[in-house]
Motif scaffolding. Structure first.
Motif, PDB file in Angstrom:
ATOM      1  N   GLU A   1      -5.133  10.735   2.603  1.00  0.00           N
ATOM      2  CA  GLU A   1      -3.956  10.790   3.476  1.00  0.00           C
ATOM      3  C   GLU A   1      -2.671  10.820   2.652  1.00  0.00           C
ATOM      4  N   ILE A   2      -2.667  10.109   1.542  1.00  0.00           N
ATOM      5  CA  ILE A   2      -1.491  10.146   0.660  1.00  0.00           C
ATOM      6  C   ILE A   2      -1.236  11.578   0.197  1.00  0.00           C
ATOM      7  N   LEU A   3      -2.310  12.290  -0.154  1.00  0.00           N
ATOM      8  CA  LEU A   3      -2.173  13.659  -0.667  1.00  0.00           C
ATOM      9  C   LEU A   3      -1.903  14.678   0.439  1.00  0.00           C
ATOM     10  N   GLN A   4      -1.856  14.250   1.666  1.00  0.00           N
ATOM     11  CA  GLN A   4      -1.371  15.092   2.750  1.00  0.00           C
ATOM     12  C   GLN A   4       0.137  14.920   2.942  1.00  0.00           C
ATOM     13  N   GLU A   5       0.676  13.857   2.322  1.00  0.00           N
ATOM     14  CA  GLU A   5       2.089  13.515   2.497  1.00  0.00           C
ATOM     15  C   GLU A   5       2.944  13.858   1.284  1.00  0.00           C
ATOM     16  N   VAL A   6       2.369  13.824   0.080  1.00  0.00           N
ATOM     17  CA  VAL A   6       3.173  13.948  -1.139  1.00  0.00           C
ATOM     18  C   VAL A   6       2.528  14.906  -2.131  1.00  0.00           C
ATOM     19  N   ASP A   7       3.360  15.464  -3.001  1.00  0.00           N
ATOM     20  CA  ASP A   7       2.870  16.065  -4.236  1.00  0.00           C
ATOM     21  C   ASP A   7       2.701  14.935  -5.243  1.00  0.00           C
ATOM     22  N   LEU A   8       1.660  15.015  -6.049  1.00  0.00           N
ATOM     23  CA  LEU A   8       1.377  13.985  -7.034  1.00  0.00           C
ATOM     24  C   LEU A   8       1.887  14.438  -8.398  1.00  0.00           C
ATOM     25  N   VAL A   9       2.594  13.553  -9.096  1.00  0.00           N
ATOM     26  CA  VAL A   9       3.095  13.847 -10.434  1.00  0.00           C
ATOM     27  C   VAL A   9       2.441  12.859 -11.395  1.00  0.00           C
ATOM     28  N   VAL A  10       1.658  13.374 -12.342  1.00  0.00           N
ATOM     29  CA  VAL A  10       0.938  12.533 -13.293  1.00  0.00           C
ATOM     30  C   VAL A  10       1.630  12.632 -14.646  1.00  0.00           C
TER      31      VAL A  10
ATOM     32  N   SER B   1      -2.569  21.393   0.955  1.00  0.00           N
ATOM     33  CA  SER B   1      -1.336  22.172   0.804  1.00  0.00           C
ATOM     34  C   SER B   1      -0.352  21.514  -0.161  1.00  0.00           C
ATOM     35  N   LYS B   2      -0.706  20.364  -0.711  1.00  0.00           N
ATOM     36  CA  LYS B   2       0.118  19.708  -1.716  1.00  0.00           C
ATOM     37  C   LYS B   2      -0.361  20.077  -3.114  1.00  0.00           C
ATOM     38  N   LYS B   3       0.375  19.616  -4.129  1.00  0.00           N
ATOM     39  CA  LYS B   3       0.053  19.956  -5.510  1.00  0.00           C
ATOM     40  C   LYS B   3       0.005  18.712  -6.382  1.00  0.00           C
TER      41      LYS B   3
ATOM     42  N   PHE C   1      14.031   9.868   5.209  1.00  0.00           N
ATOM     43  CA  PHE C   1      14.725  10.996   4.582  1.00  0.00           C
ATOM     44  C   PHE C   1      14.455  12.339   5.260  1.00  0.00           C
ATOM     45  N   LYS C   2      13.520  12.382   6.201  1.00  0.00           N
ATOM     46  CA  LYS C   2      13.244  13.611   6.947  1.00  0.00           C
ATOM     47  C   LYS C   2      13.001  14.796   6.013  1.00  0.00           C
ATOM     48  N   THR C   3      12.186  14.576   4.983  1.00  0.00           N
ATOM     49  CA  THR C   3      11.931  15.631   4.015  1.00  0.00           C
ATOM     50  C   THR C   3      10.438  15.839   3.825  1.00  0.00           C
ATOM     51  N   GLU C   4      10.064  17.090   3.546  1.00  0.00           N
ATOM     52  CA  GLU C   4       8.679  17.429   3.214  1.00  0.00           C
ATOM     53  C   GLU C   4       8.438  17.363   1.708  1.00  0.00           C
TER      54      GLU C   4
ATOM     55  N   TYR D   1       0.841  -1.191   0.000  1.00  0.00           N
ATOM     56  CA  TYR D   1       0.000   0.000   0.000  1.00  0.00           C
ATOM     57  C   TYR D   1       0.877   1.242   0.000  1.00  0.00           C
ATOM     58  N   THR D   2       0.524   2.196  -0.849  1.00  0.00           N
ATOM     59  CA  THR D   2       1.353   3.377  -1.077  1.00  0.00           C
ATOM     60  C   THR D   2       1.564   4.191   0.193  1.00  0.00           C
TER      61      THR D   2
END
Length: 352
Positions: A123-132, A168-170, A98-101, A86-87
């Motif tokens: 929840e995934i979109l609270q953690e990462v920016d999505l690249v399509v 707050s992600k993109k 990696f301690k990175t945002e 699971y992603t």
């Protein structure tokens, strides 16, 4: 500034130039410091197919990205974890390590269309920016109606190429220079002995052929007639409707045998297909070479080389009338363990 880390997951069965093109294009456009290429142990959205096991697929990824280190790194965390991958679990692991945002999850346009069906997608979109990643000719979503329904409420601003989310992600859209290659086409080429020149990174083709991965199931099946009869029996045992087998040896069709069966609804159709695959794997030790239609369940096709299994939603079977194609073919005798319980005139299938 924190490192900008890309995340690119998949089954990679096998790793090919389309994957590599996507990785290098995204890394360049978004100025990523590194992309973690993560083979799934078992993807929740992908069927199990005959071919290399998770450790072997990881070996192909390592070989495929080896010339691009340290930008591209084969990551074994999902293979080591085991089970369904699971992603969100993987994203949280990477953030902790990696301690990175600045994490960027890279997916294809086809995956984006169903992204709101992923487990914990919000929840995934609270953690990462999505690249399509998209192919030439793809139009960016212009309005909310173009987005997966579950994502529409998260869109804060849409300028056509970069989407700002309420989390707050993109979401970024990156257009690829098209490389016409797919895993299913590569597997077909491998089974038929065709060249993979220009379609896989250097060394990948050689490793696959040396180790016999993606070989045609003819090398594992001693008697396809017996396999057809056994799979027909399994279908009847699972209460599939009107199980029919055909011997296509005297026809122009590429398969030697085919089975046709139905479920009373799309859910039962998928359940029958899943049961058949599991029983065959348990008894014979192999999975299908390819699967089509499993997501919808109207018509699931299981490719076992010289045997093709068609499992329909019963109304779709009546609509397509596929058995008319084999009207002149010989029939395969299929044992029905429930036959003794049926009354004269009963239609084979689920009993009340």
């Amino acid at each position: 500034m924190s490192d900008r880390i890309g995340i690119f997951g998949g089954t990679f069965s096998p790793f090919h130039m389309g994957h590599l093109n996507s990785l290098l294009t995204v890394a360049g456009e978004l100025e990523l410091d590194q992309v973690r290429v993560i083979p799934a142990y078992q993807s929740p959205n992908r069927p199990r197919l005959e071919g290399p096991n998770p450790e072997e697929r990881l070996a192909l990824v390592r070989l495929g990205v080896s010339s691009y280190s340290p930008l591209l790194v084969a990551d074994d965390r999902e293979v080591q974890r085991g089970g369904v991958s699971y992603t969100l679990d993987t994203v949280q692991d990477l953030r902790s390590e990696f301690k990175t945002e600045n994490l960027f999850l890279i997916i294809g346009a086809d995956q984006f269309e169903n992204f709101d069906h992923w487990k914990a997608f919000t929840e995934i979109l609270q953690e990462v920016d999505l690249v399509v990643t998209t192919r030439p000719g793809f139009e960016w979503p212009e309005g909310l109606e173009s987005f997966p329904p579950g994502l529409r409420g998260l869109v804060k601003k849409n300028d056509g190429k970069v989407i700002e989310l309420a989390t707050s992600k993109k979401i970024y859209f990156v257009k690829l220079n098209d490389i016409d290659v797919s895993g299913s086409e590569l597997r077909r080429r491998l089974r038929s002995g065709e060249s993979l020149d220009g379609l896989v990174p250097e060394g990948v083709d050689e490793m696959i052929r040396e180790r016999g991965w993606f070989e045609d199931l003819h090398k594992k099946v001693e008697n396809y007639l017996e396999l057809t009869q056994e799979m027909g029996r399994i279908l009847n045992e699972k209460n599939a409707i009107n199980v029919v087998g055909f011997d296509l040896g005297e026809t122009h069709f590429p398969a030697q045998f085919t089975l046709v069966a139905s479920g009373s609804n799309t859910r039962q159709t998928n359940a029958i297909a899943e049961h058949l695959m599991n029983q065959v794997h348990q008894t014979y030790g192999f999975w299908p070479q390819n699967i089509e239609g499993q997501s919808e369940g109207r018509w699931v096709v299981l490719d076992y080389g010289a045997l093709i299994v068609h499992i329909f939603y019963d109304y779709a079977r009546a609509e397509y009338k596929i058995e008319d194609l084999w009207a002149d073919a010989g029939r395969v005798v299929i044992h029905d363990p429930h036959a003794a319980f049926r009354k004269p005139g009963d239609k084979p299938g689920p009993r009340s």
